[in-house]
Every structure is written in C-alpha cells, then in structure tokens.
Design an enzyme around this catalytic site. Structure first.
Site, short mmCIF file in Angstrom:
data_model
loop_
_atom_site.label_atom_id
_atom_site.label_comp_id
_atom_site.label_asym_id
_atom_site.label_seq_id
_atom_site.Cartn_x
_atom_site.Cartn_y
_atom_site.Cartn_z
N ALA A 61 2.84 -7.03 5.85
CA ALA A 61 3.71 -6.03 5.20
C ALA A 61 3.71 -4.70 5.93
CB ALA A 61 3.26 -5.83 3.75
N LEU A 63 2.49 -1.20 7.88
CA LEU A 63 1.57 -0.09 7.64
C LEU A 63 1.06 -0.10 6.20
CD1 LEU A 63 0.54 2.76 8.58
CD2 LEU A 63 2.66 3.67 7.63
N GLU A 111 6.50 -4.84 14.25
CA GLU A 111 6.07 -4.18 15.50
C GLU A 111 4.92 -4.96 16.15
OE1 GLU A 111 5.65 -0.17 13.54
OE2 GLU A 111 6.66 0.44 15.38
N GLU A 131 11.48 1.60 7.12
CA GLU A 131 10.99 2.97 7.35
C GLU A 131 11.94 4.02 6.79
OE1 GLU A 131 10.62 0.49 9.41
OE2 GLU A 131 8.60 0.55 10.23
N GLY A 139 6.07 3.62 14.09
CA GLY A 139 5.01 4.31 14.83
C GLY A 139 4.13 3.34 15.59
C1 1HE Z 1 0.89 -3.02 0.14
C2 1HE Z 1 1.87 -3.07 1.16
C3 1HE Z 1 1.84 -2.05 2.14
C4 1HE Z 1 2.19 -4.75 -0.16
N1 1HE Z 1 0.89 -1.11 2.05
N2 1HE Z 1 -0.02 -2.04 0.10
N3 1HE Z 1 5.87 -1.72 4.57
C5 1HE Z 1 6.69 -1.92 3.50
O1 1HE Z 1 7.41 -1.04 3.12
C6 1HE Z 1 6.60 -3.26 2.84
C7 1HE Z 1 6.09 -3.10 1.42
N4 1HE Z 1 5.79 -4.39 0.83
C8 1HE Z 1 6.73 -5.20 0.28
O2 1HE Z 1 7.93 -4.95 0.36
C9 1HE Z 1 6.23 -6.43 -0.43
O3 1HE Z 1 4.86 -6.21 -0.75
C10 1HE Z 1 6.35 -7.74 0.38
C11 1HE Z 1 7.81 -8.13 0.53
C12 1HE Z 1 5.70 -7.62 1.77
C13 1HE Z 1 5.57 -8.86 -0.37
O4 1HE Z 1 6.03 -8.93 -1.72
P1 1HE Z 1 5.12 -9.62 -2.82
O5 1HE Z 1 5.93 -9.67 -4.09
O6 1HE Z 1 4.55 -10.89 -2.30
O7 1HE Z 1 3.85 -8.65 -3.02
P2 1HE Z 1 3.73 -7.27 -3.85
O8 1HE Z 1 3.50 -7.56 -5.31
O9 1HE Z 1 4.80 -6.32 -3.52
O10 1HE Z 1 2.38 -6.66 -3.24
C14 1HE Z 1 1.12 -7.23 -3.49
C15 1HE Z 1 0.07 -6.16 -3.28
O11 1HE Z 1 0.10 -5.76 -1.93
C16 1HE Z 1 0.37 -4.91 -4.10
O12 1HE Z 1 -0.89 -4.30 -4.40
P3 1HE Z 1 -1.55 -4.45 -5.87
O13 1HE Z 1 -2.86 -3.73 -5.75
O14 1HE Z 1 -0.57 -3.82 -6.82
O15 1HE Z 1 -1.70 -5.94 -6.10
C17 1HE Z 1 1.11 -4.03 -3.11
O16 1HE Z 1 0.99 -2.64 -3.40
C18 1HE Z 1 0.34 -4.35 -1.84
N5 1HE Z 1 1.14 -4.06 -0.65
N6 1HE Z 1 2.67 -4.15 0.95
C19 1HE Z 1 0.00 -1.11 1.05
N7 1HE Z 1 2.70 -2.03 3.18
C20 1HE Z 1 2.83 2.32 12.43
S1 1HE Z 1 4.13 2.75 11.51
C21 1HE Z 1 4.70 1.35 10.69
C22 1HE Z 1 5.60 1.74 9.59
C23 1HE Z 1 5.71 0.67 8.55
O17 1HE Z 1 5.09 -0.35 8.65
S2 1HE Z 1 6.75 1.01 7.25
C24 1HE Z 1 6.82 -0.46 6.34
C25 1HE Z 1 5.75 -0.50 5.30
#
Ligand code: 1HE
Length: 262
Positions: A61, A63, A111, A131, A139
């Site tokens: 997922a 960052l 990435e 992003e 990043g």
């Molecule tokens: C997270 C993250 C995360 C999940 N950081 N905790 N990335 C994103 O914007 C993607 C965000 N994530 C999602 O859109 C979804 O989680 C997924 C599509 C990847 C998966 O969905 P799903 O339904 O299987 O899982 P969920 O219920 O959304 O998440 C499960 C847990 O993982 C939940 O935590 P919990 O404690 O409530 O169980 C979420 O908060 C956690 N979780 N994704 C932190 N990314 C070097 S720069 C790079 C810039 C980027 O990467 S920006 C993109 C960031």
C-alpha cells in the site's frame, strides 16, 4: 532478518524477499525500508537473482501514511533520499530482481515495483498513484522510473485523476511484463528468476548496470558505451565457454514463443 517486516529465504540461486506487514497491507515504514535494504544487500552477496513479493492480500500500500504525518520538510527530504538509496540498490545493485505483484501496488508500492527489472502481476493486481488525493508527491523515485516506463503523460493521468490500472492495463502500458492467473505471480517470478540466475553473471551485471545508464546518454555516447560493454562481456571466459557450448551443440536452442491461447 531485522525484525519480521521482511522475510528472507534463498532457494537455489534465487533470494526471496517478502514484504511482511500484511495487517498494514505492507505499507512501507522506516523499519520495513531498513529491513528491505539489509535483505537486498544480503541477496546481492548470496544469490544470483532475487524476487520481491508481498505477504497477505497485497503487494504494498506504499508509504506508511501514519508514520508520515509527523515529518518536517527537511526530514521529508532525508526520508525520500533513503527510499532512493534503497531502491537504487535494487535497480542498480549486484543482481537482477523480479517483482511478483498481486492486489494493491500503490504509491510507494508501485515505485518499489518500478525499481525491479521485471514485473509479474496476477489478475488481482492493481496500480494507483493516490499522491494527489493525499496531498503529497511521489518520493520513492516514481517520477523518474514510473514515468520512463509508462510515460509522463500516463503517470500524470494516474496522479491527477486517481486512475487505477488493472494488471492488463499495466501490461499494455509497459509497466508489467507478465500477467498470470490469480495466485500464480510468485511462482512465475521464481521461474523467471531461476532462469536469470543461469545467465552469465557478467552479462546480468551489464544488463542491470549498463542498460539503464545507456538510456540516459546521447545516441552516440550510448553506442560507444555499448561497444565497451560488449567487449568486456564477450572476452570473458564465461562467454567463451558458453559460445563454444553453442557451437558444439551442447547449449539449449532458442524455442519459438508458445502459440497464444484461444
Ligand atoms: C495503511 C496504509 C498505508 C493501509 N499507510 N496504513 N498509500 C495509499 O494511499 C494507499 C492506502 N491504502 C488503501 O487504499 C487500502 O488500504 C488498500 C487498497 C491498499 C487495501 O485495502 P483493504 O480494504 O484491504 O485494507 P484497509 O482496511 O484499507 O487497511 C487495512 C489496515 O492497513 C488499516 O489499518 P487498521 O489499523 O485500521 O487495521 C489501514 O489503515 C492500514 N493501511 N494502507 C498506513 N499506506 C515515498 S513517497 C510514496 C508516496 C505514497 O506511497 S502515497 C500512497 C499511500
């Protein structure tokens, strides 16, 4: 290895590096990044090729957004540069890496996949760059690597509109090289990595190190660099043995591609 956020195994000549925070969808926090760095370095010294995959239902997922909220601008620069350093070890390190992707490969997960040399995705894989929606920018090297793979225009579309690519879309966009049925990406990646591990190490090294650099050169400088690499590899004992094996009919023949399934 460095806690449990990364699993590391060696099977034959192939290192298997698993992102192991499935409860957070393999979101990349500092601990995971550091464990990944150690695993990649170890793979470079112990194996001839590597596979990077995700445990659980997703590749990554991206960052870790929870860890990210508290960083100052300067801490952010250092953080991004750490990602660059680790991903550079994958892209321009000692051995080729194959990514086995299923579920989400978003943001920094995409990435990371872009830093490997071959990407295999199963039918469940999807790719996004949220992003823009999150109020941040890539990043982890995406503006260089992803833009070069799929074009800056496609990348801008994904970042501006939140467009998600399926595995088939990503293959059409040249991000993914192989699409497999559900659950088969890891086996396919292992099979490819084992094949890569059977190549001459110097050729693999030249492909990892020289090919991306040549893309950054002018036409004429690229051709000159190519000749240097050709001379280096073709005069190696390994090349001489392998060329002789072909001429003496001991080497595998090149097979035509399998007919497309109807
Ligand atoms: C997270 C993250 C995360 C999940 N950081 N905790 N990335 C994103 O914007 C993607 C965000 N994530 C999602 O859109 C979804 O989680 C997924 C599509 C990847 C998966 O969905 P799903 O339904 O299987 O899982 P969920 O219920 O959304 O998440 C499960 C847990 O993982 C939940 O935590 P919990 O404690 O409530 O169980 C979420 O908060 C956690 N979780 N994704 C932190 N990314 C070097 S720069 C790079 C810039 C980027 O990467 S920006 C993109 C960031």
């Amino acid at each position: 290895m460095g806690g449990s956020e990364i699993t590391y195994d060696v099977a034959g000549a192939v290192a298997l590096v698993g992102l192991n925070r499935p409860h957070k969808r393999n979101a990349i926090d500092d601990a995971l990044l550091e464990a990944l760095r150690l695993a990649v370095a170890r793979a470079g010294s112990e194996a001839k090729a590597g596979v990077i995959f995700g445990h659980g239902d997703h590749f990554s997922a991206g960052l870790d957004l929870a860890e990210h909220v508290d960083r100052s601008p300067v801490e952010n620069i250092h953080h991004s540069r750490r990602w660059h350093a680790v991903f550079a070890e994958i892209e321009r390190g000692a051995i080729p890496f194959v990514a086995a992707i299923h579920g989400a490969a978003v943001g920094g997960g995409m990435e990371l996949a872009a830093a490997t040399h071959i990407r295999v995705a199963d039918e469940t894989a999807f790719f996004a760059l949220p992003e823009g929606q999150r109020g941040i920018f890539v990043g982890g090297g995406g503006s260089v690597r992803i833009a070069r793979l799929i074009s800056a225009a496609r990348m801008a579309d994904m970042m501006l509109t939140g467009r998600t690519l399926s595995a088939a879309d990503a293959e059409r966009a040249d991000f993914v090289q192989y699409v497999t049925p559900r659950g088969a990406a890891l086996d396919k990646a292992k099979e490819l990595a084992a094949r890569i591990a059977g190549n001459a190490p110097l050729s693999n090294y030249a492909i990892v190190q020289a090919l991306p650099r040549i893309q950054d050169l002018s036409h004429d400088d690229g051709l000159f660099f190519e000749s240097l690499m050709a001379a280096m590899t073709q005069t190696s004992p390994d090349a001489q043995d392998r060329l002789r094996a072909f001429l003496e009919k001991r080497a595998e023949r090149i097979a035509p591609p399998e007919p497309a399934k109807k």
